[in-house]
Design a protein around this motif. Structure first.
Motif, short mmCIF file in Angstrom:
data_model
loop_
_atom_site.label_atom_id
_atom_site.label_comp_id
_atom_site.label_asym_id
_atom_site.label_seq_id
_atom_site.Cartn_x
_atom_site.Cartn_y
_atom_site.Cartn_z
N ALA A 119 0.83 -1.21 0.00
CA ALA A 119 0.00 0.00 0.00
C ALA A 119 0.86 1.26 0.00
CB ALA A 119 -0.93 -0.01 1.21
N ASP A 120 1.99 1.21 0.70
CA ASP A 120 2.91 2.36 0.70
C ASP A 120 3.45 2.63 -0.70
OD1 ASP A 120 2.64 2.64 3.45
OD2 ASP A 120 4.38 1.39 3.88
N LEU A 121 3.74 1.57 -1.45
CA LEU A 121 4.25 1.75 -2.81
C LEU A 121 3.21 2.45 -3.68
CD1 LEU A 121 6.08 -1.63 -3.51
CD2 LEU A 121 6.84 0.37 -2.21
N ALA A 122 1.94 2.10 -3.48
CA ALA A 122 0.88 2.77 -4.23
C ALA A 122 0.83 4.26 -3.88
CB ALA A 122 -0.47 2.11 -3.93
N LEU A 123 0.95 4.58 -2.60
CA LEU A 123 0.92 5.97 -2.16
C LEU A 123 2.10 6.74 -2.73
CD1 LEU A 123 -0.18 8.27 -0.43
CD2 LEU A 123 1.04 7.30 1.53
N LEU A 124 3.30 6.15 -2.69
CA LEU A 124 4.48 6.82 -3.22
C LEU A 124 4.31 7.13 -4.71
CD1 LEU A 124 7.21 4.65 -1.47
CD2 LEU A 124 6.80 7.07 -1.04
N ALA A 125 3.85 6.12 -5.46
CA ALA A 125 3.68 6.33 -6.89
C ALA A 125 2.62 7.38 -7.18
CB ALA A 125 3.31 5.00 -7.56
N ALA A 126 1.54 7.40 -6.38
CA ALA A 126 0.43 8.32 -6.64
C ALA A 126 0.83 9.78 -6.48
CB ALA A 126 -0.74 8.00 -5.71
N VAL A 127 1.83 10.05 -5.64
CA VAL A 127 2.23 11.44 -5.41
C VAL A 127 3.54 11.75 -6.13
CG1 VAL A 127 1.01 11.61 -3.23
CG2 VAL A 127 3.38 10.83 -3.24
N GLY A 128 3.92 10.91 -7.09
CA GLY A 128 5.03 11.24 -7.98
C GLY A 128 6.40 10.86 -7.50
N VAL A 129 6.51 10.10 -6.41
CA VAL A 129 7.82 9.71 -5.88
C VAL A 129 8.30 8.47 -6.62
CG1 VAL A 129 9.09 8.94 -3.85
CG2 VAL A 129 7.33 10.71 -3.63
N GLY A 130 9.45 8.60 -7.28
CA GLY A 130 9.98 7.48 -8.05
C GLY A 130 11.10 6.74 -7.37
N THR A 131 11.86 7.44 -6.48
CA THR A 131 12.95 6.81 -5.75
C THR A 131 12.88 7.23 -4.29
OG1 THR A 131 14.50 8.61 -6.21
CG2 THR A 131 14.47 6.74 -7.75
N VAL A 132 13.40 6.39 -3.41
CA VAL A 132 13.38 6.68 -1.98
C VAL A 132 14.74 6.31 -1.38
CG1 VAL A 132 10.90 6.47 -1.55
CG2 VAL A 132 12.32 4.41 -1.60
N GLN A 133 15.08 7.01 -0.28
CA GLN A 133 16.27 6.68 0.49
C GLN A 133 15.90 5.61 1.50
OE1 GLN A 133 19.64 8.34 0.46
NE2 GLN A 133 18.79 8.55 -1.57
N VAL A 134 16.56 4.47 1.44
CA VAL A 134 16.25 3.36 2.32
C VAL A 134 17.53 2.82 2.95
CG1 VAL A 134 14.18 2.65 1.05
CG2 VAL A 134 16.40 1.71 0.41
N PHE A 135 17.36 2.14 4.07
CA PHE A 135 18.48 1.44 4.65
C PHE A 135 18.72 0.14 3.88
CE2 PHE A 135 17.11 3.94 8.39
CZ PHE A 135 18.34 4.51 8.74
N ALA A 136 19.98 -0.17 3.67
CA ALA A 136 20.30 -1.46 3.07
C ALA A 136 19.80 -2.55 4.01
CB ALA A 136 21.81 -1.59 2.86
N PRO A 137 19.34 -3.68 3.45
CA PRO A 137 18.86 -4.76 4.34
C PRO A 137 19.92 -5.16 5.34
CG PRO A 137 18.33 -5.23 2.04
CD PRO A 137 19.25 -4.04 2.03
N LEU A 138 19.50 -5.35 6.57
CA LEU A 138 20.41 -5.81 7.61
C LEU A 138 20.78 -7.26 7.32
CD1 LEU A 138 21.49 -4.55 10.32
CD2 LEU A 138 19.82 -6.02 11.46
N ARG A 139 22.07 -7.52 7.23
CA ARG A 139 22.55 -8.89 7.00
C ARG A 139 22.82 -9.54 8.36
NH1 ARG A 139 24.47 -10.70 2.29
NH2 ARG A 139 26.25 -11.77 3.28
N VAL A 140 22.04 -10.55 8.66
CA VAL A 140 22.13 -11.20 9.97
C VAL A 140 22.53 -12.65 9.76
CG1 VAL A 140 20.96 -11.69 12.14
CG2 VAL A 140 20.29 -9.69 10.78
N GLY A 141 23.66 -13.03 10.35
CA GLY A 141 24.14 -14.39 10.25
C GLY A 141 23.54 -15.28 11.32
N VAL A 142 23.34 -16.55 10.98
CA VAL A 142 22.82 -17.54 11.92
C VAL A 142 23.82 -18.68 12.01
CG1 VAL A 142 20.98 -19.18 12.41
CG2 VAL A 142 20.44 -16.94 11.43
#
Length: 701
Positions: A455-478
């Protein structure tokens, strides 16, 4: 040119106390574009000792140092000669050092400034008395103020937003910072007399170079890379140190070629783009965690669950890098910065139905309106204006033509040639949407730390946002530990058990939105475990590690023993059931969560403790479990002392619990749909009593 960069954010105020605060002295060390954790320095005496010791250590290690301080190194022309009898700004440093008296709780900077003003026979150049008592010669404001020198240095005229060096109190009082900072630098020059030079006043031919810096040169980049809850001053020194230490030598040489040998200069002024480029936009380096972030307070033995959670929340900070991705790639990613709407939704007034549009409402009764030629459809643009008293054909989603603000449904209309007829009343604005009634351009639509949903992706696209600043996925070892373990599907020996924890934990991490890294199994061998942890950092590049087994204090509990030997381990005896002590530690700067070997306890400890902690490391902030009260479908009596989590599920409007509380009953994890949380104190639960049920979804799964 320089192996080490130190950036110091200075303060002209008094001691700020032991707890890190804003508007204090902060410092950061960086090498090759990688900053260390910013250091809080509570007063100038502590700061001077720390800086001196750091410079000494770096030079002993053979590293050349650039040390930057965020206060002016010089004054407008003529001031140095008027005070120290020489145009040499370094003579003025010594002149100040002989007169400024400084203690943690008091200093004489206002009195020195008043004496300077009186010696010049004016009420300037200094102003801004911040004391309750009056100071002879030092005005509190600039009313009637006279300055015999230039108001600003040449650098300050070019640096947009820079304050004049004469102001001693209030916002932008860099004058006090300079008065209290230059004596410290003068003493550093004496301490390192044969190995220190000052730019731009001297040739940079020594092992230590002191330079003037101003973090506001890259203020937007600093703001974008400030971590949640990070003190601004700490972020400033961290990001600027990172940028300066990452500069190519040619760029640093170009910056050092500038300057004013009398007034001083701000390093990087006019080279802001080079500083920004050195930061590698979208890929900042976060501050590392300190090795004592898991240390318990002295005397703590058994730790209540809420206290343990509060300690984790207080001491952990995001470690994930920031990057840019398209909206199409952003599902499940964590926003590193708030997002604002680039345009309104809807961008223009439009119709919510198929029908006929006109201006204004209509009273009760029959209304007949002539039709205007043409129609308005979604994606099209009606040419012209609909005259007053006329109607036009409109289709769902179409922008309302000029002269239209109300729509009547086509089902309520009779069309007769070039006219329509309908019954009122029709309210003005009916069946239409206002421009921006959902979201207005410039509104913040999603906060930093949100994990993006479809749903957030729909909202972003609807208001003209094409790119976002995000955190790189946290790499967690097991990593699973224990001689008794065998891989599922293999031929296990009579004394072995299959490793159930690793697939469970890898799955949990994936469902929590992290990048799960399988580190395999390691036997009960301390050297092999150390090698596995090293490989997790050097080879797999993980940001955090979950281990299972070996987390207590027995002979074969090698995880806790190894972390203890490394000097960064805390054995948290948490008052929780199921669960044994939780070993929390750091391995070469990377957090390690040592979970119990029992799968039931491992899963509960992961969901209750590790999951919110990992979310915080990932930039998503602290996510507390979301539960609700429901009627109990079971009986239970518990003693005080430990919080208990029962495997549970909802059936017929009540919550039922697994038939056995045995922590070895792995089938109960598969049977359950969540956990019932019972409080720390004694409790007696009877059917129908309200209890707190936390579904797996409320735990982030």
């Amino acid at each position: 040119m320089f192996d080490t960069v130190i950036v110091v954010d200075w303060s002209g105020g008094n001691d700020r106390g032991p707890t890190p605060k804003a508007d204090a002295i902060w410092a950061c060390v960086a090498r090759s574009g990688t900053p260390e954790a910013p250091v809080y320095l509570r007063n100038r005496q502590v700061a001077e000792a720390w800086i001196g010791d750091m410079l000494q250590a770096e030079r002993t290690a053979g590293r050349r140092v650039l040390a930057g301080f965020d206060f002016p190194f010089g004054y407008p022309r003529g001031f140095a000669r008027a005070m120290a009898g020489s145009d040499d700004p370094l003579a003025l440093w010594d002149w100040f050092a002989a007169r400024i008296e400084d203690a943690p709780k008091a200093n004489n900077r206002f009195d020195v400034a008043g004496a300077i003003n009186r010696s010049l026979g004016t009420n300037g150049p200094f102003w801004g008395n911040g004391l309750k008592r009056d100071v002879d010669g030092l005005p509190r404001t600039k009313v009637g103020y006279q300055n015999p020198f230039a108001e600003r240095r040449r650098a300050e005229k070019l640096a947009k937003g820079a304050f004049a060096v004469w102001q001693l109190s209030g916002a932008g009082s860099v004058g006090s910072q300079a008065l209290m900072g230059l004596p410290v630098l003068a003493r550093l020059r004496q301490r390192f007399a044969d190995d220190l030079t000052v730019w731009p006043f001297q040739p940079l031919d020594a092992g230590i170079a002191l330079v003037e810096v101003w973090p506001s040169l890259i203020a937007p980049e600093i703001a974008a890379q400030t971590m949640p809850d990070e003190i601004k001053d700490a972020a400033q020194v961290r990001v600027l140190a990172q940028a300066l230490s990452a500069l190519p030598p040619a760029e640093m040489e170009a910056m050092l070629a500038d300057g004013d040998a009398q007034e001083g200069w701000i390093l990087g002024l006019g080279h802001e783009n080079a500083l920004r480029a050195a930061l590698t936009p979208g890929d900042p380096v976060p501050p590392p965690l300190s090795n004592d972030c898991f240390a318990l307070p002295p005397g703590v033995a058994w730790t209540p669950v809420d206290e343990a959670l509060a300690l984790l929340q207080e001491r952990l900070t995001p470690v994930a890098r920031v990057e840019t991705c398209t909206v199409q790639q952003a599902l499940g990613r964590v926003l590193a910065a708030p997002v604002t709407a680039l345009r309104s939704n809807p961008p223009r007034p439009n119709t919510a139905v198929d029908g006929y549009g006109f201006a204004g409402g209509r009273d009760a009764g029959v209304h007949v309106l002539p039709l205007t030629d043409g129609r308005a459809a979604a994606g099209g643009d009606f040419d012209g204006t609909v005259p007053a008293g006329h109607a036009v054909r409109v289709l769902t989603g179409a922008a309302l033509p000029a002269g239209v603000d109300t729509v009547v449904l086509q089902e309520d209309v009779t069309v007769d040639g070039g006219r329509i007829a309908f019954n009122g009343p029709v309210k003005a604005g009916a069946n239409s949407r206002r421009a921006g009634e959902d979201v207005a351009a410039g509104d913040e639509i999603l906060p930093q730390g949100r994990r993006l949903t479809p749903a957030d992706l729909a909202l972003l696209a609807a208001v003209g946002v094409g790119t976002v600043q995000v955190f790189a996925p946290l790499r967690v070892g097991v990593l699973s530990t224990g001689d008794e373990l065998s891989e599922a599907g293999s031929d296990a020996g009579a004394t072995q058990i299959y490793d159930a924890n690793r697939p469970m934990l890898l799955g949990l991490l994936t469902r929590l939105g992290h990048e799960a890294v399988d580190l395999g199994r390691v036997a009960d061998d301390r050297s092999a475990l150390a090698a596995a942890l090293d490989g997790a950092l050097d080879g797999a590049g993980v940001d955090a590690i979950l281990t299972s087994g070996g987390a207590s204090a027995g002979d074969e509990d090698h995880v806790s023993a190894l972390l203890r030997d490394a000097g960064a381990m805390a054995l948290w005896r948490i008052a929780v059931k199921p669960g044994r002590p939780l070993a929390l530690g750091m391995w070469n700067g990377t957090p390690v969560f040592g979970l119990p070997g029992n799968p039931v306890a491992a899963m509960v400890c992961t969901l209750v403790f590790a999951a919110p902690a990992l979310g915080l490391l990932a930039g998503a902030g602290w996510q507390a479990p979301q539960g609700f009260e429901v009627p109990a479908g079971f009986e239970k009596s518990k003693k005080p002392g430990r919080r208990e989590y029962l495997r549970a599920r909802m059936r017929g409007g009540v919550v039922e619990v697994f038939r056995s509380e045995g922590s070895g009953r792995i089938s109960g994890l598969s049977w359950a749909e969540g956990l019932v949380e019972l409080p720390d104190g004694a409790a007696v639960v009877k059917p129908g009593d309200p209890v707190r049920f936390i579904p797996w979804g409320g735990l982030g799964l």
